[in-house]
Scaffold this motif. Structure first.
Motif, PDB file in Angstrom:
ATOM      1  N   UNK A  29       0.806  -1.213   0.000  1.00  0.00           N
ATOM      2  CA  UNK A  29       0.000   0.000   0.000  1.00  0.00           C
ATOM      3  C   UNK A  29       0.842   1.266   0.000  1.00  0.00           C
ATOM      4  N   UNK A  30       2.175   1.126   0.176  1.00  0.00           N
ATOM      5  CA  UNK A  30       3.035   2.302   0.163  1.00  0.00           C
ATOM      6  C   UNK A  30       3.246   2.749  -1.279  1.00  0.00           C
ATOM      7  N   UNK A  31       3.263   4.061  -1.479  1.00  0.00           N
ATOM      8  CA  UNK A  31       3.371   4.598  -2.836  1.00  0.00           C
ATOM      9  C   UNK A  31       4.710   5.287  -3.051  1.00  0.00           C
ATOM     10  N   UNK A  32       5.768   4.749  -2.475  1.00  0.00           N
ATOM     11  CA  UNK A  32       7.074   5.381  -2.669  1.00  0.00           C
ATOM     12  C   UNK A  32       7.664   4.965  -4.017  1.00  0.00           C
ATOM     13  N   UNK A  33       8.403   5.861  -4.598  1.00  0.00           N
ATOM     14  CA  UNK A  33       9.031   5.597  -5.889  1.00  0.00           C
ATOM     15  C   UNK A  33      10.388   4.952  -5.672  1.00  0.00           C
ATOM     16  N   UNK A  34      10.697   3.960  -6.470  1.00  0.00           N
ATOM     17  CA  UNK A  34      11.980   3.284  -6.401  1.00  0.00           C
ATOM     18  C   UNK A  34      12.888   3.862  -7.467  1.00  0.00           C
ATOM     19  N   UNK A  35      14.081   4.289  -7.061  1.00  0.00           N
ATOM     20  CA  UNK A  35      15.063   4.790  -8.011  1.00  0.00           C
ATOM     21  C   UNK A  35      16.208   3.791  -8.101  1.00  0.00           C
ATOM     22  N   UNK A  36      16.619   3.507  -9.309  1.00  0.00           N
ATOM     23  CA  UNK A  36      17.761   2.626  -9.508  1.00  0.00           C
ATOM     24  C   UNK A  36      19.006   3.354  -9.008  1.00  0.00           C
ATOM     25  N   UNK A  37      19.756   2.738  -8.089  1.00  0.00           N
ATOM     26  CA  UNK A  37      20.941   3.428  -7.555  1.00  0.00           C
ATOM     27  C   UNK A  37      22.027   3.583  -8.619  1.00  0.00           C
ATOM     28  N   UNK A  38      22.730   4.679  -8.554  1.00  0.00           N
ATOM     29  CA  UNK A  38      23.819   4.945  -9.499  1.00  0.00           C
ATOM     30  C   UNK A  38      25.143   4.504  -8.882  1.00  0.00           C
ATOM     31  N   UNK A  39      25.967   3.875  -9.698  1.00  0.00           N
ATOM     32  CA  UNK A  39      27.301   3.489  -9.264  1.00  0.00           C
ATOM     33  C   UNK A  39      28.278   4.613  -9.586  1.00  0.00           C
ATOM     34  N   UNK A 113       5.366  -9.137 -12.347  1.00  0.00           N
ATOM     35  CA  UNK A 113       3.907  -9.015 -12.341  1.00  0.00           C
ATOM     36  C   UNK A 113       3.455  -7.619 -11.928  1.00  0.00           C
ATOM     37  N   UNK A 114       3.903  -7.162 -10.736  1.00  0.00           N
ATOM     38  CA  UNK A 114       3.401  -5.883 -10.211  1.00  0.00           C
ATOM     39  C   UNK A 114       4.412  -4.744 -10.375  1.00  0.00           C
ATOM     40  N   UNK A 115       5.600  -5.049 -10.879  1.00  0.00           N
ATOM     41  CA  UNK A 115       6.626  -4.046 -11.162  1.00  0.00           C
ATOM     42  C   UNK A 115       7.072  -3.283  -9.914  1.00  0.00           C
ATOM     43  N   UNK A 116       7.205  -4.007  -8.795  1.00  0.00           N
ATOM     44  CA  UNK A 116       7.680  -3.412  -7.541  1.00  0.00           C
ATOM     45  C   UNK A 116       9.020  -4.045  -7.181  1.00  0.00           C
ATOM     46  N   UNK A 117       9.863  -3.332  -6.439  1.00  0.00           N
ATOM     47  CA  UNK A 117      11.181  -3.864  -6.086  1.00  0.00           C
ATOM     48  C   UNK A 117      11.191  -4.734  -4.831  1.00  0.00           C
ATOM     49  N   UNK A 118      10.039  -5.069  -4.281  1.00  0.00           N
ATOM     50  CA  UNK A 118       9.950  -5.825  -3.032  1.00  0.00           C
ATOM     51  C   UNK A 118      10.094  -7.319  -3.287  1.00  0.00           C
ATOM     52  N   UNK A 119      11.255  -7.748  -3.759  1.00  0.00           N
ATOM     53  CA  UNK A 119      11.462  -9.143  -4.122  1.00  0.00           C
ATOM     54  C   UNK A 119      12.665  -9.722  -3.395  1.00  0.00           C
ATOM     55  N   UNK A 120      12.694 -11.050  -3.348  1.00  0.00           N
ATOM     56  CA  UNK A 120      13.853 -11.775  -2.849  1.00  0.00           C
ATOM     57  C   UNK A 120      14.143 -12.906  -3.828  1.00  0.00           C
ATOM     58  N   UNK A 121      15.380 -13.370  -3.811  1.00  0.00           N
ATOM     59  CA  UNK A 121      15.749 -14.509  -4.653  1.00  0.00           C
ATOM     60  C   UNK A 121      15.771 -15.743  -3.761  1.00  0.00           C
ATOM     61  N   UNK A 122      14.977 -16.744  -4.137  1.00  0.00           N
ATOM     62  CA  UNK A 122      14.957 -18.000  -3.398  1.00  0.00           C
ATOM     63  C   UNK A 122      15.355 -19.120  -4.344  1.00  0.00           C
ATOM     64  N   UNK A 123      15.774 -20.240  -3.761  1.00  0.00           N
ATOM     65  CA  UNK A 123      16.198 -21.385  -4.571  1.00  0.00           C
ATOM     66  C   UNK A 123      15.210 -22.524  -4.354  1.00  0.00           C
ATOM     67  N   UNK A 124      14.613 -23.002  -5.434  1.00  0.00           N
ATOM     68  CA  UNK A 124      13.684 -24.126  -5.391  1.00  0.00           C
ATOM     69  C   UNK A 124      14.119 -25.177  -6.403  1.00  0.00           C
TER      70      UNK A 124
END
Length: 144
Positions: A29-39, A113-124
């Motif tokens: 429900x949070x509407x914060x914008x995600x910015x790709x960090x710059x190196x 699917x939802x285009x949000x950065x709230x993801x984790x990488x899991x191994x199955x």
């Protein structure tokens, strides 16, 4: 003769919908914008150093070795992580590095699917999967 239930089907549906909303994580429900960090990189001799590599990996919530492995494969070079910085063999402009970081974010961070950065990488079952904390979607990832 069929009895009429105390609640209408619509009211039951509304209650079930409310229960489903309560089970969703607050982050959806949070509407914060995600910015790709710059190196921020500098070229020293025949090496390129990304000074804020630790900050980039913590912003993306990913293992620095995973990000570095992707960058090294994409740039066709070798390198390592030393503290908060990444050192790569070869001369690479910050435009090239930031473009590869953006590609990494598109492939390994953002939910498909939802285009949000709230993801984790899991191994199955020997397959890396991208699992979204916001919508619950899972998607297989290309191996590095």
């Amino acid at each position: 003769m069929a009895r009429k239930s105390e609640k209408s089907e619509f009211e039951e549906y509304e209650e079930l919908l409310d229960q489903a909303y309560e089970q969703l994580p607050d982050t959806i429900f949070e509407a914060k914008r995600f910015k790709v960090p710059k190196g921020y990189s500098v070229i020293q001799g025949n090496r390129t150093i990304i000074k804020n590599f630790g900050d980039v990996s913590s912003t993306l919530n990913r293992d620095p070795q995973h990000i570095l492995k992707y960058l090294l494969r994409e740039l066709g070079t070798s390198g390592n992580v030393e503290g908060n910085r990444a050192i790569m063999q070869g001369k690479f402009t910050h435009y090239v590095i930031n473009d590869r970081i953006k590609e990494y974010v598109d492939n390994f961070v953002m939910c498909h699917e939802c285009n949000r950065p709230d993801t984790i990488i899991i191994r199955e079952d020997r397959i890396d999967m991208l699992k979204c904390s916001a919508c619950g979607a899972r998607a297989p990832l290309k191996s590095l």
